[in-house]
Write an enzyme that holds these catalytic residues in place. Structure first.
Site, PDB file in Angstrom:
ATOM      1  N   ASP A 212      15.168 -18.451  25.981  1.00 33.67           N
ATOM      2  CA  ASP A 212      15.829 -19.706  25.630  1.00 33.67           C
ATOM      3  C   ASP A 212      17.193 -19.805  26.310  1.00 33.67           C
ATOM      4  O   ASP A 212      17.958 -18.839  26.316  1.00 33.67           O
ATOM      5  CB  ASP A 212      16.002 -19.738  24.096  1.00 33.67           C
ATOM      6  CG  ASP A 212      16.482 -21.082  23.605  1.00 33.67           C
ATOM      7  OD1 ASP A 212      15.737 -22.056  23.780  1.00 33.67           O
ATOM      8  OD2 ASP A 212      17.582 -21.156  23.039  1.00 33.67           O
ATOM      9  N   GLU A 277      13.694 -20.470  30.519  1.00 34.08           N
ATOM     10  CA  GLU A 277      14.056 -21.876  30.374  1.00 34.08           C
ATOM     11  C   GLU A 277      15.432 -21.983  31.003  1.00 34.08           C
ATOM     12  O   GLU A 277      16.440 -21.675  30.377  1.00 34.08           O
ATOM     13  CB  GLU A 277      14.131 -22.303  28.903  1.00 34.08           C
ATOM     14  CG  GLU A 277      14.428 -23.787  28.770  1.00 34.08           C
ATOM     15  CD  GLU A 277      15.444 -24.159  27.691  1.00 34.08           C
ATOM     16  OE1 GLU A 277      15.586 -25.343  27.416  1.00 34.08           O
ATOM     17  OE2 GLU A 277      16.113 -23.277  27.136  1.00 34.08           O
TER      18      GLU A 277
HETATM   19  C1  GLC Z   1      16.337 -24.677  24.078  1.00 32.25           C
HETATM   20  C2  GLC Z   1      15.205 -24.956  23.134  1.00 32.25           C
HETATM   21  C3  GLC Z   1      15.621 -26.040  22.195  1.00 32.25           C
HETATM   22  C4  GLC Z   1      16.833 -25.575  21.424  1.00 32.25           C
HETATM   23  C5  GLC Z   1      17.941 -25.110  22.352  1.00 32.25           C
HETATM   24  C6  GLC Z   1      18.975 -24.328  21.622  1.00 32.25           C
HETATM   25  O1  GLC Z   1      16.621 -25.732  24.915  1.00 32.25           O
HETATM   26  O2  GLC Z   1      14.044 -25.264  23.849  1.00 32.25           O
HETATM   27  O3  GLC Z   1      14.602 -26.417  21.335  1.00 32.25           O
HETATM   28  O4  GLC Z   1      17.317 -26.626  20.635  1.00 32.25           O
HETATM   29  O5  GLC Z   1      17.466 -24.272  23.353  1.00 32.25           O
HETATM   30  O6  GLC Z   1      18.491 -23.067  21.267  1.00 32.25           O
END
Ligand code: GLC
Ligand code: CA
Length: 543
Positions: A212, A277
Site C-alpha cells: 500500500d 501500489e
Molecule cells: C491506498 C489504498 C486505499 C487507502 C490508502 C491509504 O491507496 O488502496 O484504499 O485508502 O492507500 O492507506
C-alpha cells in the site's frame, strides 16, 4: 516458528509473470456469520467458485486488527486478524484450503502509516516532544508565532491539511486520514518491524504482498513546501499523483527499503512476490520499483485511466510493454480496484458501459503479463452511484465529497432479495445495500447462462490458461487496422491468437484471422468473415 502451509504450488517460482489475480475486498466478498460484513471464513467457503472462475491467486485487502477508519488501511496490529473478519486460525484454514485448490494468496501490507490506535502511536502521544516514542512518526513544530500553523503546506490525499496538532503543541503528519499517522522510515526500528511483519506472514504461507502507498514511505529531507494547495490556489496537490513530483512521494531513498525486502522474499521457497501500489511522475520512474533486486510488479494505472478509444489504449499498452521489457518483468494490468469507480461506469455506465467493460476484459486478458481482476467485475457490476450519504463510510467523503463506497458494495451471489446471498441463508444484513438491479447480476443468475459476463470471464480465463499462443511472455504484434479498431497478435510455437477490439462507431467486417474463440458480443457471419459489433472484442485463433 508457527504453522506453515506447505503449498503444492512451490515448483513454479515465476507464476506471477502471467498470473490472473483476483482482488478480494474482504469486507464485501462473503459473510459467513450473518453480521452483514464479509470475513475470512466467507472467502474460504467461496474458494471453489474462485478456482472454477480460473484465477491463480487472490489479493486480500487488509483484514488486520483495525478501528476501520479507512476500511482496514489503518492497522493497529499487523500480526493479528480483526475480530470483524475472524481469527488467525481462520486465516490459516483459508490459506491451507486455497493452496490445496491451487490458488495462491497475496496479502496487503500497509507500511506508510499505522492506525492512530497502534501501540506505537499511543505511546508517542503519551510521550513528550523529542522523545524516542515520537521519533517513530513524523512529529514537528508548527509555523507562526505560537506554532499555530502546520509545519508545511502538505495536503492529505483525503483533503485538508496533512498535519494535526496534538495538545502539547506539536503536529504530526498524516498523508491520509488523521487516524493514519505516517511512520518515520528513516528510523531503524520501523524498518526492522516491517521486515519482521513480512516474515510473520511468509511463515504462514502467503505467496506475496500488495504494498500500500509503496511510493510514500520516504519524505524529502527538511519537509519542503509543495508551493500550492487547495487552500492557496484551489488546486489539490493530489492532482499531481502519477503526473508530477511531490516532496512526500516517490523519493529515491524509498528504493533502499525494497532492496532490503527482496532478499527476505527470496529466502522463502515458491516464488514469493510483491506488487507495488505506486504512483510516479512517469512510467520510467514507476518502472524503477520493479526488478530483480526490488519488487516484482507495479500496477499499471495508466491502463486503468485510459479512455475508451483505440488510440488511448494503444498508447498506454505500448509504453507499459516497453518499460517492462527494459526491467525484465511483466506488465501488471488492472481495470478496477477498491479505490476507483468500476469500469462499467467509467466507460459510460448502463448497457454501453457493460458492453465496453466486457470488451476491455478480453483486451486485458489477451495481453502478456499479469492481470488483476476486482471482485464483481466478472459479474459486470457497475458502480453504485446512489448510496445514501449517511451510509457512506469512506473517510474521504467527509473531507472531499468523493467516496469510494460505490465500488465496495457486497457481491450478489444468489436469490431474489438483497443482499443476494452475501450472508448465510436468511440473513438480510449487509454493511452497504445492494441495489435491486443486482438480482439479475448475481453469480447464480449468470452461472451456466451463455453470453453472461460470468461465462465470458470463465471462457476467457480457460483459454488464457490453455492456449499455446498465450503461453509465452513475449510482446504483441500490432496489426494494421481501421482507426477505432485495436488488433494485435500473440504467437508462440506456431499457434496464433488475434485479439480485435472495436471502439469505433460502426460494426467492422473481420476476415483472415482464423476461427473465433470467444467474443464479448455475438458475431454475425458475413461474406466468409465475421462482423464485429461496436463496443465489442473477439479472440481468433489459428494453429
Ligand atoms: C491506498 C489504498 C486505499 C487507502 C490508502 C491509504 O491507496 O488502496 O484504499 O485508502 O492507500 O492507506
Ligand atoms: Ca461476517
Amino acid at each position: 516458528m508457527t504453522v506453515s502451509t506447505p503449498s503444492p504450488l512451490t515448483s513454479d517460482a515465476d507464476w506471477w509473470r502471467s498470473a490472473v489475480v483476483y482482488q478480494v475486498y474482504v469486507r464485501s466478498f462473503a459473510d459467513s456469520n450473518g453480521d452483514g460484513i464479509g470475513d475470512l471464513q466467507g472467502i474460504r467457503e467461496r474458494l471453489p467458485y474462485l478456482r472454477d472462475l480460473g484465477v491463480d491467486a487472490l489479493w486480500l485487502t487488509p483484514f488486520y486488527t483495525s478501528p476501520m477508519v479507512d476500511g482496514g488501511y489503518d492497522v493497529a496490529d499487523y500480526r493479528d486478524v480483526d475480530p470483524m473478519f475472524g481469527t488467525l486460525g481462520d486465516f490459516e484454514a483459508m490459506i491451507t484450503d486455497a493452496h490445496a485448490l491451487g490458488v495462491r494468496i497475496i496479502v496487503d501490507i500497509v507500511p506508510n502509516h499505522t492506525s492512530s490506535r497502534h501501540p506505537w502511536f499511543q505511546a508517542a502521544l503519551a510521550a513528550a516532544p523529542g522523545s524516542p516514542e515520537r521519533a517513530r512518526y513524523l512529529f514537528a513544530e508548527g509555523n507562526g508565532e505560537h506554532g499555530e500553523q502546520p509545519p508545511n503546506d502538505w495536503e492529505s490525499i483525503f483533503g485538508g491539511p496533512a498535519w494535526t496538532r496534538v495538545p502539547d503543541g506539536q503536529w504530526y503528519l498524516h498523508l491520509f486520514d488523521p487516524a493514519q499517522p505516517d511512520l518515520n522510515w528513516r528510523h531503524p526500528e520501523v524498518r526492522a518491524e516491517f521486515e519482521d511483519v513480512l516474515r510473520f506472514w511468509l511463515d504462514r504461507g502467503v505467496d506475496g504482498f500488495r504494498i500500500d502507498v509503496a511510493h510514500g514511505m520516504i519524505k524529502a529531507e527538511g519537509l519542503p513546501d509543495v508551493g500550492f494547495n487547495s487552500m492557496t490556489t484551489g488546486r489539490r496537490q493530489s492532482e499531481l499523483l502519477g503526473k508530477g513530483r511531490l516532496p512526500y512521494f516517490d523519493q529515491d531513498e524509498v528504493h533502499d527499503i525494497y532492496r532490503a525486502w527482496r532478499p527476505i522474499l527470496d529466502s522463502y521457497p515458491g516464488g514469493r512476490m510483491a506488487v507495488a501500489e505506486a504512483w510516479a511522475e512517469t512510467p520510467q520512474r514507476l518502472a524503477r520499483y520493479i526488478g530483480p533486486d526490488e519488487l516484482h510488479q507495479a500496477f499499471s494505472f495508466d491502463f486503468l485511466d485510459a479512455t475508451w478509444s483505440a488510440d488511448s489504449f494503444r498508447k498506454v499498452i505500448d509504453t507499459a510493454l516497453a518499460e517492462s521489457t527494459i526491467v525484465g518483468a511483466p506488465t501488471t494490468w488492472v481495470l478496477s480496484n477498491h479505490d476507483r469507480q468500476r469500469h462499467v461506469t467509467r466507460y459510460g455506465d448502463g448497457e454501453v458501459g457493460l458492453r465496453r467493460a466486457r470488451a476491455a476484459a478480453l483486451l486485458m486478458l489477451a495481453l502478456p503479463g499479469c492481470a488483476y481482476l476486482y471482485q464483481g467485475e466478472e459479474l459486470g457490476l457497475p458502480e453504485v452511484l446512489d448510496l445514501p450519504d449517511e451510509l457512506r463510510q469512506d473517510p474521504a467523503f467527509l473531507r472531499t465529497g468523493e467516496s469510494r463506497d460505490g465500488c465496495r458494495v457486497p457481491i450478489p451471489w444468489s436469490g431474489d432479495l438483497a443482499p443476494y446471498g452475501f450472508g448465510p441463508a436468511g440473513s438480510e444484513l449487509s454493511w452497504l445495500p445492494a441495489p435491486a438491479t443486482w438480482r439479475a447480476l448475481s453469480v447464480a443468475a449468470q452461472a451456466g447462462v451463455p453470453g453472461s459476463t460470468l461465462e465470458l470471464y470463465r471462457a476467457a480465463l480457460r483459454i488464457r490458461h490453455t492456449h499455446p499462443a498465450l503461453a509465452g511472455t513475449d510482446g504483441i504484434t500490432w496489426l494494421e487496422s481501421d482507426p477505432g479498431l485495436l488488433a494485435f497478435r500473440r504467437d508462440t510455437g506456431g499457434a496464433v491468437l488475434t485479439c480485435v477490439v472495436n471502439t469505433g462507431d460502426a460494426p467492422v467486417l473481420i476476415d483472415g484471422y482464423g476461427q473465433p474463440l470467444v467474443a464479448s458480443e455475438a458475431l454475425t457471419e458475413r461474406d466468409g468473415g465475421h462482423l464485429l459489433p461496436v463496443d465489442a472484442a473477439v479472440w481468433f485463433e489459428r494453429r
